[in-house]
Design an enzyme around this catalytic site. Structure first.
Site, PDB file in Angstrom:
ATOM      1  N   CYS A  98       9.598   9.904   5.899  1.00 16.46           N
ATOM      2  CA  CYS A  98       9.611   8.446   6.076  1.00 16.46           C
ATOM      3  C   CYS A  98      11.023   7.932   5.851  1.00 16.46           C
ATOM      4  O   CYS A  98      11.523   7.076   6.584  1.00 16.46           O
ATOM      5  CB  CYS A  98       8.678   7.773   5.074  1.00 16.46           C
ATOM      6  SG  CYS A  98       6.982   8.360   5.085  1.00 16.46           S
ATOM      7  N   CYS A 101      13.968   7.821   8.648  1.00 17.28           N
ATOM      8  CA  CYS A 101      14.038   6.685   9.576  1.00 17.28           C
ATOM      9  C   CYS A 101      14.230   5.360   8.841  1.00 17.28           C
ATOM     10  O   CYS A 101      15.033   4.529   9.223  1.00 17.28           O
ATOM     11  CB  CYS A 101      12.762   6.569  10.406  1.00 17.28           C
ATOM     12  SG  CYS A 101      12.619   7.759  11.733  1.00 17.28           S
ATOM     13  N   HIS A 102      13.447   5.163   7.765  1.00 12.56           N
ATOM     14  CA  HIS A 102      13.327   3.822   7.182  1.00 12.56           C
ATOM     15  C   HIS A 102      14.239   3.590   5.985  1.00 12.56           C
ATOM     16  O   HIS A 102      14.330   2.459   5.505  1.00 12.56           O
ATOM     17  CB  HIS A 102      11.886   3.567   6.733  1.00 12.56           C
ATOM     18  CG  HIS A 102      10.898   3.533   7.866  1.00 12.56           C
ATOM     19  ND1 HIS A 102      10.874   2.524   8.789  1.00 12.56           N
ATOM     20  CD2 HIS A 102       9.910   4.386   8.226  1.00 12.56           C
ATOM     21  CE1 HIS A 102       9.897   2.753   9.670  1.00 12.56           C
ATOM     22  NE2 HIS A 102       9.304   3.883   9.346  1.00 12.56           N
ATOM     23  N   CYS A 135       3.156   6.889  12.774  1.00 14.77           N
ATOM     24  CA  CYS A 135       4.465   7.439  12.412  1.00 14.77           C
ATOM     25  C   CYS A 135       4.355   8.948  12.185  1.00 14.77           C
ATOM     26  O   CYS A 135       5.198   9.715  12.636  1.00 14.77           O
ATOM     27  CB  CYS A 135       4.996   6.779  11.134  1.00 14.77           C
ATOM     28  SG  CYS A 135       5.986   5.313  11.422  1.00 14.77           S
ATOM     29  N   CYS A 201     -21.848 -14.437  -0.721  1.00 14.29           N
ATOM     30  CA  CYS A 201     -21.293 -14.209  -2.056  1.00 14.29           C
ATOM     31  C   CYS A 201     -19.921 -14.845  -2.208  1.00 14.29           C
ATOM     32  O   CYS A 201     -19.662 -15.593  -3.137  1.00 14.29           O
ATOM     33  CB  CYS A 201     -21.164 -12.712  -2.343  1.00 14.29           C
ATOM     34  SG  CYS A 201     -22.724 -11.894  -2.731  1.00 14.29           S
ATOM     35  N   HIS A 202     -19.016 -14.533  -1.290  1.00 12.80           N
ATOM     36  CA  HIS A 202     -17.601 -14.805  -1.535  1.00 12.80           C
ATOM     37  C   HIS A 202     -17.152 -16.200  -1.103  1.00 12.80           C
ATOM     38  O   HIS A 202     -16.039 -16.605  -1.399  1.00 12.80           O
ATOM     39  CB  HIS A 202     -16.749 -13.733  -0.860  1.00 12.80           C
ATOM     40  CG  HIS A 202     -16.972 -12.373  -1.462  1.00 12.80           C
ATOM     41  ND1 HIS A 202     -16.609 -12.078  -2.750  1.00 12.80           N
ATOM     42  CD2 HIS A 202     -17.546 -11.251  -0.974  1.00 12.80           C
ATOM     43  CE1 HIS A 202     -16.938 -10.813  -3.025  1.00 12.80           C
ATOM     44  NE2 HIS A 202     -17.525 -10.293  -1.964  1.00 12.80           N
ATOM     45  N   CYS A 243     -19.511  -2.993  -0.254  1.00 12.73           N
ATOM     46  CA  CYS A 243     -20.171  -4.300  -0.182  1.00 12.73           C
ATOM     47  C   CYS A 243     -21.333  -4.272   0.801  1.00 12.73           C
ATOM     48  O   CYS A 243     -22.425  -4.750   0.496  1.00 12.73           O
ATOM     49  CB  CYS A 243     -19.166  -5.368   0.263  1.00 12.73           C
ATOM     50  SG  CYS A 243     -18.452  -6.318  -1.096  1.00 12.73           S
TER      51      CYS A 243
END
Lengths: 282, 109
Positions: A98, A101-102, A135, A201-202, A243
């Site tokens: 990773c 490139c980054h 990637c 619920c939320h 959930c």
């Protein structure tokens, strides 16, 4: 007997008064004394049924809240360290990591706040997990990581951690609109033998108790989440699955288009809150 | 050897002479108890940190025996009196013979 009780009370008072990070529903989240995280905000315009949005952090006990206020105390940061190791590890046929490139992980600050998002090249809405796997397969010539399993969660936790304190801002218009609407429909669809939707619920009952648990608004700005109940990182889709299962329904699969749509929609409900992963929850 | 074993320690950078400071330590380690079985029914061998010590300028501050019931990533928080400037040395002893160490200096004003 009475004496014993008194002693206990004094002991408790001492513990409470010496705690440096006593917090509750109205307190503010500052990590390491420097990263200020927005945990309550005005609801985004598309959200018709709520005026204010709250991070799940505000619904937890002061002890759990305190764990997230210091990286040394936050068990999720152990996995971030493993993510850093993976970030710098060369894998696959292309001989890339990773980092090659980054650069440093900190270069990715802000990225986590924009996912899921439309990927023009792939012609689909992608979660951060899918982008990481893209990637790996396209750039590195490496094997995919399994969705919501430990290697992937370590990496998404690292990517979230460098975006902490940055405002969630996922795009819901343009080419992503179709998936977003699917996600919204799923959010309001009752499932299972208990015939519960996410909203029951939320949205309708947040801040009430479901048995011993204090219901949050189900915001996902803190994912991946270190849960005290299983002592590891948990991904968004695994949480959705839990959930939906609890409504006694057959669940969608982790990584399925339905959950990608739901992730986009639920993330957009948190537009205005800050990224705080890896968070600590029950 | 156990994978990804990383010791972490937090000690204040400075203190006043005679001050009591709080030290936090954590080592990432699976702490495999030796009680569990894998999917084929074979016992997974025990692999834990069995001893943890902290010394200040060579003098023992704490010496802990760890048992298999202690969970993953053992965390210790304890206090120490700092009489003078010096260094804390932390040592973790692994079942497999590996020894992990970490040193933290503290200044006294």
């Amino acid at each position: 007997m009475k004496k014993g009780l008194t002693t206990t009370a004094v002991g408790l008072a001492l513990i409470l008064s010496t705690g440096s990070a006593v917090a509750d529903q109205d307190s503010d989240l500052v990590i390491n004394g420097e990263i200020e995280v927005t945990v309550r905000a005005d609801a985004p315009a598309h959200l018709e049924n709520l005026d204010q949005i709250f991070s799940g952090w505000t619904f937890r006990s002061s002890e759990t809240q305190a764990l997230q206020m210091d990286d040394f105390e936050n068990p999720g940061m152990i996995f971030v360290d493993e993510g850093i190791t993976a970030w710098n590890t060369v894998e696959g046929e292309a001989g890339e990591s990773c980092a090659s490139c980054h650069g440093a992980p900190e270069e990715m600050a802000g990225v986590a706040a924009t996912y899921p998002k439309w990927d023009e090249a792939a012609g689909e809405v992608q979660t951060m997990t899918m982008q990481v796997n893209d990637c790996r397969t396209e750039q590195m010539g490496a094997e995919e990581w399994a969705y919501d399993k430990s290697d992937m969660l370590n990496m998404t936790a690292l990517l979230a951690s460098v975006s902490r304190g940055m405002s969630v801002d996922v795009a819901i218009d343009g080419p992503a609109a179709e998936m977003w609407e699917l996600g919204r429909d799923l959010y309001y669809t009752r499932t299972g033998q208990l015939e519960l939707s996410c909203a029951n619920c939320h949205e309708d009952n947040y801040d009430n108790n479901i048995r011993a648990d204090h219901l949050s608004q189900g915001m996902i700005n803190g994912f991946p989440t270190y849960r005290l109940k299983n002592a590891r990182l948990n991904g968004v889709h695994s949480r959705f699955r839990g959930c939906v299962r609890d409504t006694r329904a057959e669940t969608y699969a982790v990584g399925s288009p339905e959950f990608i749509a739901l992730e986009l929609y639920v993330m957009s409900r948190g537009n205005g809150l800050d990224i705080e992963g890896p968070s600590v929850r029950n | 050897m156990a994978d990804n074993v990383t010791p972490r320690v937090r000690v204040p950078r400075d203190a006043t002479a005679g001050e009591t400071i709080t030290i936090k330590t954590l080592i990432s380690h699976p702490m495999e108890s030796g009680q569990r079985k894998d999917s084929d029914g074979n016992t997974i061998p025990r692999s834990i940190i069995n001893r943890f010590t902290c010394a200040f300028n060579g003098e023992t501050v704490i010496d802990v025996t760890l048992e298999p019931a202690i969970s993953t990533n053992p965390y210790f928080e304890f206090q120490a009196v700092v009489p003078e400037a010096g260094s804390f040395e932390f040592t973790w002893y692994d079942d497999d013979g590996d020894i992990y160490t970490e040193t933290k200096d503290i200044a006294v004003s």
